[in-house]
Design a protein around this motif. Structure first.
Motif, PDB file in Angstrom:
ATOM      1  N   SER A   1      18.534  10.380  -1.523  1.00 11.14           N
ATOM      2  CA  SER A   1      17.537  11.175  -2.219  1.00 11.14           C
ATOM      3  C   SER A   1      17.653  12.637  -1.785  1.00 11.14           C
ATOM      4  O   SER A   1      17.870  12.920  -0.617  1.00 11.14           O
ATOM      5  CB  SER A   1      16.158  10.622  -1.849  1.00 11.14           C
ATOM      6  N   ASP A   2      17.501  13.556  -2.736  1.00 10.37           N
ATOM      7  CA  ASP A   2      17.533  14.981  -2.392  1.00 10.37           C
ATOM      8  C   ASP A   2      16.132  15.529  -2.167  1.00 10.37           C
ATOM      9  O   ASP A   2      15.943  16.737  -2.055  1.00 10.37           O
ATOM     10  CB  ASP A   2      18.254  15.770  -3.488  1.00 10.37           C
ATOM     11  N   VAL A   3      15.152  14.634  -2.169  1.00 12.21           N
ATOM     12  CA  VAL A   3      13.772  15.047  -1.882  1.00 12.21           C
ATOM     13  C   VAL A   3      13.209  14.090  -0.827  1.00 12.21           C
ATOM     14  O   VAL A   3      13.821  13.072  -0.521  1.00 12.21           O
ATOM     15  CB  VAL A   3      12.893  15.016  -3.154  1.00 12.21           C
ATOM     16  N   ALA A   4      12.047  14.442  -0.291  1.00 14.92           N
ATOM     17  CA  ALA A   4      11.472  13.595   0.770  1.00 14.92           C
ATOM     18  C   ALA A   4      10.971  12.281   0.182  1.00 14.92           C
ATOM     19  O   ALA A   4      10.309  12.273  -0.855  1.00 14.92           O
ATOM     20  CB  ALA A   4      10.310  14.332   1.423  1.00 14.92           C
ATOM     21  N   LEU A   5      11.303  11.175   0.836  1.00 13.55           N
ATOM     22  CA  LEU A   5      10.773   9.883   0.412  1.00 13.55           C
ATOM     23  C   LEU A   5       9.385   9.704   1.024  1.00 13.55           C
ATOM     24  O   LEU A   5       9.040  10.381   1.998  1.00 13.55           O
ATOM     25  CB  LEU A   5      11.692   8.754   0.900  1.00 13.55           C
ATOM     26  N   PRO A   6       8.586   8.772   0.481  1.00  8.25           N
ATOM     27  CA  PRO A   6       7.281   8.527   1.109  1.00  8.25           C
ATOM     28  C   PRO A   6       7.467   8.026   2.539  1.00  8.25           C
ATOM     29  O   PRO A   6       8.557   7.538   2.886  1.00  8.25           O
ATOM     30  CB  PRO A   6       6.673   7.420   0.242  1.00  8.25           C
ATOM     31  N   ALA A   7       6.425   8.141   3.350  1.00  5.71           N
ATOM     32  CA  ALA A   7       6.515   7.637   4.737  1.00  5.71           C
ATOM     33  C   ALA A   7       6.764   6.131   4.697  1.00  5.71           C
ATOM     34  O   ALA A   7       6.246   5.427   3.819  1.00  5.71           O
ATOM     35  CB  ALA A   7       5.208   7.924   5.464  1.00  5.71           C
ATOM     36  N   GLU A   8       7.598   5.658   5.656  1.00  2.89           N
ATOM     37  CA  GLU A   8       7.944   4.232   5.685  1.00  2.89           C
ATOM     38  C   GLU A   8       6.688   3.370   5.829  1.00  2.89           C
ATOM     39  O   GLU A   8       5.766   3.744   6.556  1.00  2.89           O
ATOM     40  CB  GLU A   8       8.872   4.025   6.890  1.00  2.89           C
ATOM     41  N   GLY A   9       6.650   2.226   5.128  1.00  2.00           N
ATOM     42  CA  GLY A   9       5.506   1.320   5.223  1.00  2.00           C
ATOM     43  C   GLY A   9       5.515   0.530   6.531  1.00  2.00           C
ATOM     44  O   GLY A   9       6.380   0.721   7.390  1.00  2.00           O
ATOM     45  N   GLN A  10       4.539  -0.381   6.664  1.00  2.00           N
ATOM     46  CA  GLN A  10       4.407  -1.217   7.874  1.00  2.00           C
ATOM     47  C   GLN A  10       5.122  -2.543   7.650  1.00  2.00           C
ATOM     48  O   GLN A  10       4.923  -3.177   6.615  1.00  2.00           O
ATOM     49  CB  GLN A  10       2.935  -1.566   8.103  1.00  2.00           C
ATOM     50  N   LEU A  11       5.895  -2.986   8.647  1.00  2.00           N
ATOM     51  CA  LEU A  11       6.579  -4.281   8.568  1.00  2.00           C
ATOM     52  C   LEU A  11       5.853  -5.270   9.469  1.00  2.00           C
ATOM     53  O   LEU A  11       5.561  -4.961  10.631  1.00  2.00           O
ATOM     54  CB  LEU A  11       8.028  -4.113   9.043  1.00  2.00           C
ATOM     55  N   SER A  12       5.542  -6.474   8.940  1.00  2.00           N
ATOM     56  CA  SER A  12       4.919  -7.493   9.802  1.00  2.00           C
ATOM     57  C   SER A  12       5.529  -8.860   9.496  1.00  2.00           C
ATOM     58  O   SER A  12       6.001  -9.107   8.392  1.00  2.00           O
ATOM     59  CB  SER A  12       3.403  -7.519   9.601  1.00  2.00           C
ATOM     60  N   PHE A  13       5.536  -9.715  10.529  1.00  2.00           N
ATOM     61  CA  PHE A  13       6.072 -11.074  10.392  1.00  2.00           C
ATOM     62  C   PHE A  13       4.908 -12.054  10.483  1.00  2.00           C
ATOM     63  O   PHE A  13       3.995 -11.856  11.289  1.00  2.00           O
ATOM     64  CB  PHE A  13       7.097 -11.344  11.498  1.00  2.00           C
ATOM     65  N   HIS A  14       4.964 -13.126   9.685  1.00  2.00           N
ATOM     66  CA  HIS A  14       3.834 -14.059   9.617  1.00  2.00           C
ATOM     67  C   HIS A  14       4.300 -15.494   9.809  1.00  2.00           C
ATOM     68  O   HIS A  14       5.388 -15.860   9.365  1.00  2.00           O
ATOM     69  CB  HIS A  14       3.103 -13.884   8.284  1.00  2.00           C
ATOM     70  N   ASP A  15       3.445 -16.288  10.469  1.00  2.00           N
ATOM     71  CA  ASP A  15       3.805 -17.680  10.769  1.00  2.00           C
ATOM     72  C   ASP A  15       3.559 -18.610   9.597  1.00  2.00           C
ATOM     73  O   ASP A  15       4.056 -19.731   9.582  1.00  2.00           O
ATOM     74  CB  ASP A  15       2.986 -18.191  11.972  1.00  2.00           C
ATOM     75  N   THR A  16       2.749 -18.172   8.653  1.00  4.14           N
ATOM     76  CA  THR A  16       2.475 -19.041   7.507  1.00  4.14           C
ATOM     77  C   THR A  16       2.717 -18.266   6.219  1.00  4.14           C
ATOM     78  O   THR A  16       2.574 -17.031   6.187  1.00  4.14           O
ATOM     79  CB  THR A  16       0.997 -19.500   7.492  1.00  4.14           C
ATOM     80  N   MET A  17       3.056 -19.032   5.182  1.00  3.76           N
ATOM     81  CA  MET A  17       3.286 -18.380   3.902  1.00  3.76           C
ATOM     82  C   MET A  17       1.987 -17.800   3.366  1.00  3.76           C
ATOM     83  O   MET A  17       1.968 -16.741   2.743  1.00  3.76           O
ATOM     84  CB  MET A  17       3.852 -19.395   2.925  1.00  3.76           C
ATOM     85  N   SER A  18       0.859 -18.503   3.647  1.00  5.31           N
ATOM     86  CA  SER A  18      -0.421 -18.026   3.104  1.00  5.31           C
ATOM     87  C   SER A  18      -0.749 -16.636   3.657  1.00  5.31           C
ATOM     88  O   SER A  18      -1.176 -15.746   2.916  1.00  5.31           O
ATOM     89  CB  SER A  18      -1.536 -19.017   3.422  1.00  5.31           C
ATOM     90  N   ALA A  19      -0.516 -16.436   4.961  1.00  2.00           N
ATOM     91  CA  ALA A  19      -0.821 -15.119   5.547  1.00  2.00           C
ATOM     92  C   ALA A  19       0.083 -14.045   4.950  1.00  2.00           C
ATOM     93  O   ALA A  19      -0.328 -12.898   4.772  1.00  2.00           O
ATOM     94  CB  ALA A  19      -0.630 -15.181   7.067  1.00  2.00           C
ATOM     95  N   ALA A  20       1.319 -14.437   4.613  1.00  2.00           N
ATOM     96  CA  ALA A  20       2.250 -13.429   4.081  1.00  2.00           C
ATOM     97  C   ALA A  20       1.902 -13.015   2.658  1.00  2.00           C
ATOM     98  O   ALA A  20       2.068 -11.856   2.281  1.00  2.00           O
ATOM     99  CB  ALA A  20       3.689 -13.970   4.140  1.00  2.00           C
ATOM    100  N   VAL A  21       1.395 -13.956   1.837  1.00  2.00           N
ATOM    101  CA  VAL A  21       1.260 -13.639   0.402  1.00  2.00           C
ATOM    102  C   VAL A  21      -0.156 -13.277  -0.048  1.00  2.00           C
ATOM    103  O   VAL A  21      -0.338 -12.803  -1.165  1.00  2.00           O
ATOM    104  CB  VAL A  21       1.797 -14.793  -0.492  1.00  2.00           C
ATOM    105  N   THR A  22      -1.148 -13.484   0.818  1.00  2.00           N
ATOM    106  CA  THR A  22      -2.527 -13.208   0.395  1.00  2.00           C
ATOM    107  C   THR A  22      -2.708 -11.716   0.086  1.00  2.00           C
ATOM    108  O   THR A  22      -2.378 -10.867   0.908  1.00  2.00           O
ATOM    109  CB  THR A  22      -3.527 -13.644   1.503  1.00  2.00           C
ATOM    110  N   GLY A  23      -3.168 -11.440  -1.126  1.00  2.00           N
ATOM    111  CA  GLY A  23      -3.499 -10.060  -1.499  1.00  2.00           C
ATOM    112  C   GLY A  23      -2.328  -9.146  -1.805  1.00  2.00           C
ATOM    113  O   GLY A  23      -2.513  -7.936  -1.960  1.00  2.00           O
ATOM    114  N   VAL A  24      -1.109  -9.678  -1.927  1.00  2.00           N
ATOM    115  CA  VAL A  24       0.045  -8.781  -2.140  1.00  2.00           C
ATOM    116  C   VAL A  24       0.238  -8.456  -3.624  1.00  2.00           C
ATOM    117  O   VAL A  24      -0.311  -9.124  -4.507  1.00  2.00           O
ATOM    118  CB  VAL A  24       1.362  -9.387  -1.574  1.00  2.00           C
ATOM    119  N   ASP A  25       1.052  -7.403  -3.879  1.00  2.00           N
ATOM    120  CA  ASP A  25       1.346  -6.989  -5.257  1.00  2.00           C
ATOM    121  C   ASP A  25       2.626  -7.649  -5.776  1.00  2.00           C
ATOM    122  O   ASP A  25       2.827  -7.781  -6.971  1.00  2.00           O
ATOM    123  CB  ASP A  25       1.534  -5.465  -5.307  1.00  2.00           C
TER     124      ASP A  25
END
Ligand SMILES: NC(=O)c1ccc[n+]([C@@H]2O[C@H](COP(=O)([O-])OP(=O)(O)OC[C@H]3O[C@@H](n4cnc5c(N)ncnc54)[C@H](O)[C@@H]3O)[C@@H](O)[C@H]2O)c1
Length: 486
Positions: free
Chosen positions: A57-81
């Protein structure tokens, strides 16, 4: 903009690439993968992505998001886009995953599958809400290659397809809407044919893995990267174009050149031949070294295409314009103006990992171009017959600049009277000053090619900025000759 979140189900080669792409485009990413090694593997992919993607990119990208690891699929997918499924290519496993995740994910989230071969209707088989599932088939490395084959079935909701297209475009990808679902979609079907022929050539002892790779990368592979198959053949047909090409070469498809649908039996002998030849060809590199070489090459090719505004380069330019939005002079002119904010791309660095000397001039040149545009000397003005030409440049190198560093250039106008525009750029990485660039530009008539006065509106805007900047302290190093410190 509200913070968006993606869930990555399966964080191997492909899931790791998706995680990197979403994160570096500013999304939060939640990973679910039962493999205890998943964290290490994703971090390695992420490190590769961090050194290669931002510099596209020749312009600034947005600030990097947060990465998290989850033990259950439910915790990973609740409320996501967005949920991206990249578990191993086994239909039963994928179906089971959808059943679990649909119990917990929002009903309007897109569920994309990375599957290389299954049709969406097969994946939707036992799903609670089949309308939510679409194939989103990417290419490795997902963080650099823009293509995603987006394959809905007739059960997939049109609003999910529309949302998927919007989001994939937002994260810098090109969603290719595959209108009819078929096994292996479009690209892998094509690659299968090439793969099959390559295996025949090895089995029949005609060519080695290295000879086949050379036949691709020294010739038609380079053409494919920029124009694909049909545009390339159109040119090959000469002035008479595609029709002539088909008339000339079409009949040879009936000659016994290809093995067509016959698949060579994958005997131990053939597998050994392919693996041994591949070891002889590339065994001196680790997979990580090959990945880095691949990424360096892809970035260089993509940035070359960007300069031509062609193919994948055209997509990247459009993405830059989307990310940057409208440009204009800041309201507060009481401080230097930020004219460049970008990551240093891999192809700007030398064998020491430092930014090449010529790229300092490129970065400062970009800063000058932006300053010109901000005061009104933009493409539209230049088309009326006036522009600034650089008459003098003085660059000072103060500290090291490495690939991936996010550089910011702040520009102070030292003089904007009459035909002159005298600017002083300071390049930073955070608070660390890396270099300065001082430039004297003269306004010229593009007709006479001689110095001329700028148009009144341009002169007035430049004078306003220069007057505001005159209240700032004279930057350290301004006006100094080569070799004069301080
Ligand atoms: N490798 C490629 O070049 C490529 C390209 C495009 C698409 N794909 C597709 O992407 C998908 C994944 O392929 P890959 O190459 O990344 O495989 P991979 O083996 O590298 O990764 C699969 C990951 O899924 C994890 N996993 C297994 N069961 C799981 C479960 N129940 N829940 C969550 N995670 C689970 C594994 O631990 C592993 O980390 C496949 O569908 C494949 O067809 C692969």
């Amino acid at each position: 903009m509200t913070q968006k979140t993606a869930a990555i189900i399966g964080g191997g080669v492909i899931g790791g690439g998706w995680a990197a792409r979403f994160l570096l485009m500013g999304w939060d990413v939640r990973v679910f993968d039962p493999d205890p090694e998943a964290g290490r593997k994703i971090t390695e992919v992420l490190n590769n992505a961090r050194r290669s993607l931002p510099g596209l990119s020749d312009v600034a990208l947005p600030a990097e998001g947060q990465l998290s690891f989850h033990d259950t699929m439910s915790a990973a997918v609740t409320g996501v886009d967005w949920v991206q499924e990249s578990v191993p290519e086994r239909l039963e496993l994928k179906r089971k995953v959808y059943q679990t995740l649909q119990e917990h994910c929002p009903h309007d989230a897109v569920i994309g599958s990375s599957t290389s071969g299954f049709k969406p209707s097969e994946l939707q088989g036992c799903a609670t809400r089949p309308e939510q599932i679409v194939v989103a088939h990417p290419f490795n490395p997902v963080y650099l290659l823009p293509l995603v084959e987006l394959v809905p079935s007739d059960k997939t909701a049109p609003q999910i397809v529309a949302r998927a297209k919007e989001i994939l475009t937002e994260v810098g990808m090109y969603p290719l809407h595959v209108r009819a679902e078929i096994d292996a979609h479009i690209a892998d079907r094509f690659l299968e044919a090439v793969w099959r022929e390559a295996l025949w050539l090895i089995k029949d002892g005609i060519a080695t893995t290295e000879e086949i790779d050379n036949a691709i990368r020294y010739g038609f592979g380079l053409r494919w990267a920029q124009m694909g198959l049909f545009e390339t053949y159109r040119i090959a047909g000469g002035e008479a174009g595609m029709r002539h090409f088909i008339e000339q070469f079409g009949p040879c498809l009936e000659w016994p050149w290809t093995k067509l649908m016959d698949v060579p039996e994958l005997t131990d002998e053939l597998i050994d031949a392919v693996a041994d030849q591949s070891d002889a060809q590339s065994g001196m590199y680790t997979i990580r070294e090959l990945e880095r070489a691949r990424d360096n090459n892809l970035v260089t090719i993509l940035r070359g295409l960007k300069a031509q505004d062609w193919g994948a380069g055209k997509l990247l330019n459009a993405q830059d314009r989307r990310v940057e939005g409208a440009i204009g002079l800041p309201d507060d002119l009481g401080k230097p103006i930020v004219t460049v904010e970008r990551a240093v791309p891999l192809d700007w660095t030398d064998y020491n990992g430092h930014m090449n000397e010529a790229r300092y001039l490129q970065a400062f040149g970009d800063a000058t171009d932006r300053m010109m545009a901000l005061v009104g000397c933009d493409a539209e003005y230049i088309a009326t017959g006036g522009s600034y030409f650089t008459a003098e440049t003085h660059i000072r190198h103060l500290d090291e600049v490495h690939a991936g560093a996010v550089i910011r250039i702040e520009t102070q106008v030292l003089n904007g009277a009459g035909k002159k525009m005298h600017v002083f750029h300071r390049m930073y990485d955070g608070a660390r000053e890396l270099a300065t660039g001082e430039h004297m530009l003269i306004h010229v008539s593009l007709e006479t090619r001689r110095a001329s006065d700028p148009a009144p509106a341009l002169a007035a805007t430049l004078a306003k900025v220069a007057a505001a900047h005159a209240a700032l302290p004279m930057p350290e190093g301004a006006g100094k000759a080569v070799g004069v410190k301080g």
